[in-house]
Design an enzyme around this catalytic site. Structure first.
Site, PDB file in Angstrom:
ATOM      1  N   GLY A  16       0.841  -1.182   0.000  1.00 46.36           N
ATOM      2  CA  GLY A  16       0.000   0.000   0.000  1.00 46.36           C
ATOM      3  C   GLY A  16       0.880   1.237   0.000  1.00 46.36           C
ATOM      4  O   GLY A  16       2.089   1.173  -0.279  1.00 46.36           O
ATOM      5  N   ILE A  18       2.055   2.949   2.452  1.00 48.25           N
ATOM      6  CA  ILE A  18       3.147   2.822   3.420  1.00 48.25           C
ATOM      7  C   ILE A  18       4.232   1.897   2.894  1.00 48.25           C
ATOM      8  O   ILE A  18       5.419   2.223   2.933  1.00 48.25           O
ATOM      9  CB  ILE A  18       2.600   2.310   4.769  1.00 48.25           C
ATOM     10  CG1 ILE A  18       1.727   3.387   5.429  1.00 48.25           C
ATOM     11  CG2 ILE A  18       3.740   1.914   5.704  1.00 48.25           C
ATOM     12  CD1 ILE A  18       1.068   2.932   6.718  1.00 48.25           C
ATOM     13  N   CYS A 129       0.823   6.021  13.522  1.00 48.84           N
ATOM     14  CA  CYS A 129       1.357   7.311  13.083  1.00 48.84           C
ATOM     15  C   CYS A 129       1.061   8.392  14.126  1.00 48.84           C
ATOM     16  O   CYS A 129       1.921   9.226  14.441  1.00 48.84           O
ATOM     17  CB  CYS A 129       0.787   7.684  11.720  1.00 48.84           C
ATOM     18  SG  CYS A 129      -1.018   7.631  11.622  1.00 48.84           S
TER      19      CYS A 129
END
Length: 289
Positions: A16, A18, A129
């Site tokens: 994805g 990330i 995050c």
């Protein structure tokens, strides 16, 4: 032995936003060797982008990673529901698994807070995050007073929140809450997450409210400034945009703008956790030499 062969071999699991960004960062690192990028769908956009960038790829998922190893480091950039299975598969191989999913498994590590301990663990958890953005500030505050209540509200752009992020929101909140409790010693913690569809897409923003007695404003400000400086060493787009210190209450807001690479500026959430992941992998590599 060639210099490249001496670098730790790294695999990225997940393609994805990330995972693809992680692959690019590892490829650019002078301390790590990108040996494999693994997805599960050979027709996925992320796997195609990784291949187009010249990275070695496979559509075999965790099975392919286990068979192609052992790797010195594997980054898990998939989803919280799959991570436990991935650890079971990789644990016998001796790899260090760095988890970027909010599972709550493994040892919680946040650069600048307890990253000096990271090389001692083979299963590292990067919280979330929001946790990576908030915890350095909250930890700094906890060093000068004793918080009785902490509230954290993270707001990210819809465009930077992929399917796995949306599916894992409950785990995100639970894992971030637990990490804040552990690293600040504060029992009463509340974490909230907003996904904003606003246009233009907003920067990643984390607002924190801390209630505490015996607050020493000068020490709080100095501690937060030092924490922000440390985070900017690996995430240059990290900025404290607001700080108010009053009797019994501290309010702080940080924003993270992604810088460099293929990430848009609003994807600061991806930028900070990926930067932390690569930093820890590089530190682990240095410690093992």
């Amino acid at each position: 032995m060639a210099a490249d062969e001496q670098r730790p071999r790294v695999a990225v699991l997940g393609v994805g936003l990330i995972g693809v960004d992680l692959a690019d960062r590892v490829h650019q690192s002078r301390k790590l060797e990108l040996a494999l990028v693994a997805g599960r769908d050979r027709d996925s956009l992320g796997l195609r982008r990784a291949a187009e960038a010249g990275h070695p790829t496979t559509a075999g998922g965790i099975r392919a990673v286990a068979e192609a190893g052992p790797f010195d480091v594997v980054f898990d950039a998939t989803n919280a529901d799959s991570h436990a299975e991935h650890w079971v598969a990789l644990r016998p191989t001796g790899t260090t698994l760095i988890d970027l999913t909010p599972t709550g498994l493994g040892t919680v590590i946040v650069p600048g807070v307890n990253s000096h301990r990271s090389a001692a663990y083979r299963h590292v958890n990067l919280v979330s995050c929001g946790g990576q953005a908030a915890i350095p500030v909250l930890y700094a505050i906890s060093q000068s007073c004793t918080p009785t209540y902490i509230e954290v509200v993270s707001t990210g752009a819809s465009a930077s929140a992929g399917r796995a992020t949306r599916l894992n929101l409950d785990q995100y909140i639970a894992t971030t809450t637990a990490a804040i409790r552990t690293l600040t010693g504060t029992r009463n913690v509340k974490v909230m997450v907003n996904i904003s569809p606003a246009r233009p897409a907003p920067l990643f923003r984390v607002a924190m409210t801390v209630l505490a007695d015996s607050i020493r404003p000068a020490q709080v400000r100095t501690g937060i400034a030092a924490a922000a400086h440390a985070v900017r060493a690996y995430t240059p787009g990290f900025t404290v945009t607001s700080l108010a210190v009053a009797p019994g209450r501290i309010s702080a807001v940080v924003e993270v703008a992604a810088s460099g690479g293929r990430l848009p500026r609003h994807a600061g959430s991806v930028d900070i956790i990926n930067a932390a992941a690569v930093l820890l992998a590089e530190q682990s590599a240095a410690a093992c030499r």
